[in-house]
Design a protein around this motif. Structure first.
Motif, PDB file in Angstrom:
ATOM      1  N   PHE A   1       0.833  -1.213   0.000  1.00 42.96           N
ATOM      2  CA  PHE A   1       0.000   0.000   0.000  1.00 42.96           C
ATOM      3  C   PHE A   1       0.864   1.258   0.000  1.00 42.96           C
ATOM      4  CE2 PHE A   1      -3.411   2.811   0.993  1.00 42.96           C
ATOM      5  CZ  PHE A   1      -4.560   2.123   0.630  1.00 42.96           C
ATOM      6  N   GLU A   2       1.955   1.238   0.765  1.00 45.69           N
ATOM      7  CA  GLU A   2       2.814   2.423   0.829  1.00 45.69           C
ATOM      8  C   GLU A   2       3.520   2.650  -0.508  1.00 45.69           C
ATOM      9  OE1 GLU A   2       2.952   4.570   3.474  1.00 45.69           O
ATOM     10  OE2 GLU A   2       1.365   3.331   4.296  1.00 45.69           O
ATOM     11  N   ARG A   3       3.816   1.565  -1.208  1.00 47.91           N
ATOM     12  CA  ARG A   3       4.415   1.702  -2.545  1.00 47.91           C
ATOM     13  C   ARG A   3       3.419   2.414  -3.472  1.00 47.91           C
ATOM     14  NH1 ARG A   3       4.188  -3.295  -4.114  1.00 47.91           N
ATOM     15  NH2 ARG A   3       6.200  -4.088  -3.468  1.00 47.91           N
TER      16      ARG A   3
ATOM     17  N   GLN B   1       7.401  10.757   2.797  1.00 50.65           N
ATOM     18  CA  GLN B   1       6.988  10.015   4.001  1.00 50.65           C
ATOM     19  C   GLN B   1       6.419   8.649   3.623  1.00 50.65           C
ATOM     20  OE1 GLN B   1       4.460  12.950   5.904  1.00 50.65           O
ATOM     21  NE2 GLN B   1       6.131  13.637   7.215  1.00 50.65           N
ATOM     22  N   GLU B   2       5.657   8.595   2.536  1.00 52.49           N
ATOM     23  CA  GLU B   2       5.120   7.296   2.090  1.00 52.49           C
ATOM     24  C   GLU B   2       6.274   6.343   1.756  1.00 52.49           C
ATOM     25  OE1 GLU B   2       2.204   7.019   2.777  1.00 52.49           O
ATOM     26  OE2 GLU B   2       0.865   8.540   1.991  1.00 52.49           O
ATOM     27  N   LEU B   3       7.279   6.902   1.100  1.00 52.71           N
ATOM     28  CA  LEU B   3       8.436   6.080   0.723  1.00 52.71           C
ATOM     29  C   LEU B   3       9.192   5.626   1.973  1.00 52.71           C
ATOM     30  CD1 LEU B   3      10.007   4.967  -1.672  1.00 52.71           C
ATOM     31  CD2 LEU B   3      11.337   7.084  -1.733  1.00 52.71           C
ATOM     32  N   ARG B   4       9.284   6.523   2.962  1.00 51.36           N
ATOM     33  CA  ARG B   4       9.953   6.158   4.217  1.00 51.36           C
ATOM     34  C   ARG B   4       9.168   5.037   4.919  1.00 51.36           C
ATOM     35  NH1 ARG B   4       9.767   8.525   8.887  1.00 51.36           N
ATOM     36  NH2 ARG B   4       8.726  10.411   8.152  1.00 51.36           N
ATOM     37  N   HIS B   5       7.842   5.137   4.880  1.00 48.98           N
ATOM     38  CA  HIS B   5       7.015   4.088   5.481  1.00 48.98           C
ATOM     39  C   HIS B   5       7.275   2.739   4.787  1.00 48.98           C
ATOM     40  CE1 HIS B   5       3.836   7.352   6.659  1.00 48.98           C
ATOM     41  NE2 HIS B   5       4.941   7.431   7.364  1.00 48.98           N
ATOM     42  N   PHE B   6       7.416   2.793   3.487  1.00 45.95           N
ATOM     43  CA  PHE B   6       7.717   1.579   2.704  1.00 45.95           C
ATOM     44  C   PHE B   6       9.024   0.964   3.226  1.00 45.95           C
ATOM     45  CE2 PHE B   6      10.119  -0.236  -0.849  1.00 45.95           C
ATOM     46  CZ  PHE B   6       9.217  -1.145  -1.378  1.00 45.95           C
TER      47      PHE B   6
ATOM     48  N   ALA C   1      -7.668   4.546   4.171  1.00 41.00           N
ATOM     49  CA  ALA C   1      -7.235   3.161   4.407  1.00 41.00           C
ATOM     50  C   ALA C   1      -5.880   3.132   5.104  1.00 41.00           C
ATOM     51  CB  ALA C   1      -7.168   2.405   3.086  1.00 41.00           C
ATOM     52  N   ASP C   2      -5.001   4.065   4.743  1.00 39.79           N
ATOM     53  CA  ASP C   2      -3.679   4.161   5.361  1.00 39.79           C
ATOM     54  C   ASP C   2      -3.810   4.357   6.870  1.00 39.79           C
ATOM     55  OD1 ASP C   2      -1.442   3.832   3.878  1.00 39.79           O
ATOM     56  OD2 ASP C   2      -1.120   5.941   3.419  1.00 39.79           O
ATOM     57  N   ASN C   3      -4.705   5.242   7.266  1.00 45.48           N
ATOM     58  CA  ASN C   3      -4.876   5.532   8.691  1.00 45.48           C
ATOM     59  C   ASN C   3      -5.314   4.286   9.454  1.00 45.48           C
ATOM     60  OD1 ASN C   3      -4.892   8.582   9.919  1.00 45.48           O
ATOM     61  ND2 ASN C   3      -4.858   8.535   7.687  1.00 45.48           N
TER      62      ASN C   3
ATOM     63  N   GLY D   1      -4.974   1.226   8.457  1.00 41.62           N
ATOM     64  CA  GLY D   1      -3.934   0.201   8.298  1.00 41.62           C
ATOM     65  C   GLY D   1      -2.836   0.343   9.342  1.00 41.62           C
ATOM     66  N   TRP D   2      -2.342   1.562   9.524  1.00 45.84           N
ATOM     67  CA  TRP D   2      -1.257   1.776  10.495  1.00 45.84           C
ATOM     68  C   TRP D   2      -1.760   1.623  11.927  1.00 45.84           C
ATOM     69  CZ3 TRP D   2       3.655   1.395   9.596  1.00 45.84           C
ATOM     70  CH2 TRP D   2       4.141   1.669   8.316  1.00 45.84           C
ATOM     71  N   LEU D   3      -2.996   2.008  12.143  1.00 40.70           N
ATOM     72  CA  LEU D   3      -3.580   1.843  13.482  1.00 40.70           C
ATOM     73  C   LEU D   3      -3.600   0.355  13.856  1.00 40.70           C
ATOM     74  CD1 LEU D   3      -5.032   3.339  15.819  1.00 40.70           C
ATOM     75  CD2 LEU D   3      -7.172   2.830  14.646  1.00 40.70           C
TER      76      LEU D   3
ATOM     77  N   ASP E   1       2.035  10.589  10.882  1.00 43.74           N
ATOM     78  CA  ASP E   1       2.207  11.136   9.510  1.00 43.74           C
ATOM     79  C   ASP E   1       0.909  10.979   8.724  1.00 43.74           C
ATOM     80  OD1 ASP E   1       4.901  11.582   9.971  1.00 43.74           O
ATOM     81  OD2 ASP E   1       5.566   9.738   8.956  1.00 43.74           O
ATOM     82  N   GLU E   2       0.314   9.784   8.830  1.00 42.05           N
ATOM     83  CA  GLU E   2      -0.891   9.505   8.038  1.00 42.05           C
ATOM     84  C   GLU E   2      -2.061  10.390   8.452  1.00 42.05           C
ATOM     85  OE1 GLU E   2      -0.502   8.016   5.503  1.00 42.05           O
ATOM     86  OE2 GLU E   2       1.009   6.469   5.750  1.00 42.05           O
ATOM     87  N   GLN E   3      -2.136  10.687   9.745  1.00 37.28           N
ATOM     88  CA  GLN E   3      -3.207  11.579  10.214  1.00 37.28           C
ATOM     89  C   GLN E   3      -3.042  12.957   9.579  1.00 37.28           C
ATOM     90  OE1 GLN E   3      -2.492  11.002  14.404  1.00 37.28           O
ATOM     91  NE2 GLN E   3      -4.208   9.602  14.612  1.00 37.28           N
TER      92      GLN E   3
HETATM   93 FE   LIG Z   1       1.338   5.886   3.980  1.00 37.19          FE
END
Ligand SMILES: [Fe+2]
Ligand SMILES: [Fe+2]
Length: 258
Positions: free
Chosen positions: A94-96, A130-135, A190-192, A194-196, A220-222
């Motif tokens: 998803f982060e990709r 940030q998305e890439l960092r999460h990946f 969905a990201d929010n 998902g990380w939760l 970050d996602e929030q």
């Molecule tokens: Fe993300």
């Protein structure tokens, strides 16, 4: 440049052709009565396939010594390590996609495919990074557990298919920045969640450092969600000729488990 809100040759509604639409409605009524159009046949096919289908994929066996050791230790504790690894793989996929979404949205901003969205390139760049960092965070979490982050886990596969539409919409050259933001909003919602979910499970499985990192990703996602919401609602207000409404700065996201 024309915008999607301009009146144009859209002939999709039935009111555009009352005679044809009457025939179409009559045809639909006739069709319902015919046994060949009953949904029973298609339901039967779906049932057969659903009953017999193999899983969409399986988890890869641990490819490293570390993976074997970690898996054995988790099994001894009564945990099923594959469930957590599958979730990590899902978020990684998803982060990709999230990174790619922001890449295509930036092109729309540069090429002026926006009229009213008050979006700054620096914000898009920061979120993309940030998305890439999460990946990367997920890839290293998988490696720490002895798993191969390049393997597509079953949920990663499902998520890749589920997000195909988001990328298809956003990368369509005709789609405006505002329209693409609607796809991005789906991703960020969905990201929010998902990380939760991931930070909660990591904490309950005793992966405390990972859980702490994942909670930071959730923060970050929030922020992403709040920004995308405000860009989108601001653009819609402006399109509609409404005075922008002051909106709460934060998203309505549940607090992460501590
Ligand atoms: Fe993300
Ligand atoms: Fe995000």
């Amino acid at each position: 440049m024309k915008t999607p809100m301009d009146l144009g040759p859209n002939r999709t509604g039935v009111d555009m052709s009352p005679i044809d639409s009457r025939r179409s409605i009559d045809g639909a009524r006739d069709g319902v009565l015919a046994p060949s159009t009953s949904t029973a046949a298609i339901d039967a096919v779906r049932r057969t396939w659903t009953a017999e289908a193999e899983p969409i994929g399986t988890m890869p066996p641990p490819a490293s010594v570390k993976g074997v050791v970690v898996t054995a230790a988790e099994l001894l504790k009564g945990n099923r390590p594959t469930v957590f690894l599958d979730l990590l793989g899902e978020r990684l996929a998803f982060e990709r996609t999230g990174t790619r979404l922001y890449e295509v949205v930036m092109v729309k901003l540069e090429e002026g495919r926006t009229r009213d969205a008050d979006v700054a390139r620096e914000d898009l760049e920061r979120i993309r990074d940030q998305e890439l960092r999460h990946f990367g965070l997920l890839a290293s979490a998988m490696e720490q557990l002895g798993a191969d982050p390049t393997a597509v886990t079953p949920s990663a596969d499902v998520m890749a298919v589920a997000t195909q539409g988001l990328l298809a919409v956003s990368s369509d050259p005709r789609v405006t920045l505002e329209q693409a933001l609607k796809a991005v909003l789906i991703a960020e919602l969905a990201d929010n969640d998902g990380w939760l979910m991931l930070s909660d499970i990591a904490a309950r499985l005793g992966h405390d450092e990972m859980a702490a990192d994942f909670r930071l990703a959730l923060v970050d996602e929030q922020d992403h969600l709040a920004r995308v919401r405000s860009w989108l609602t601001g653009a819609i207000d402006a399109h509609a000729g409404l005075t922008p409404q002051p909106r709460p700065s934060g998203p309505e996201t549940r607090a992460p488990a501590v």
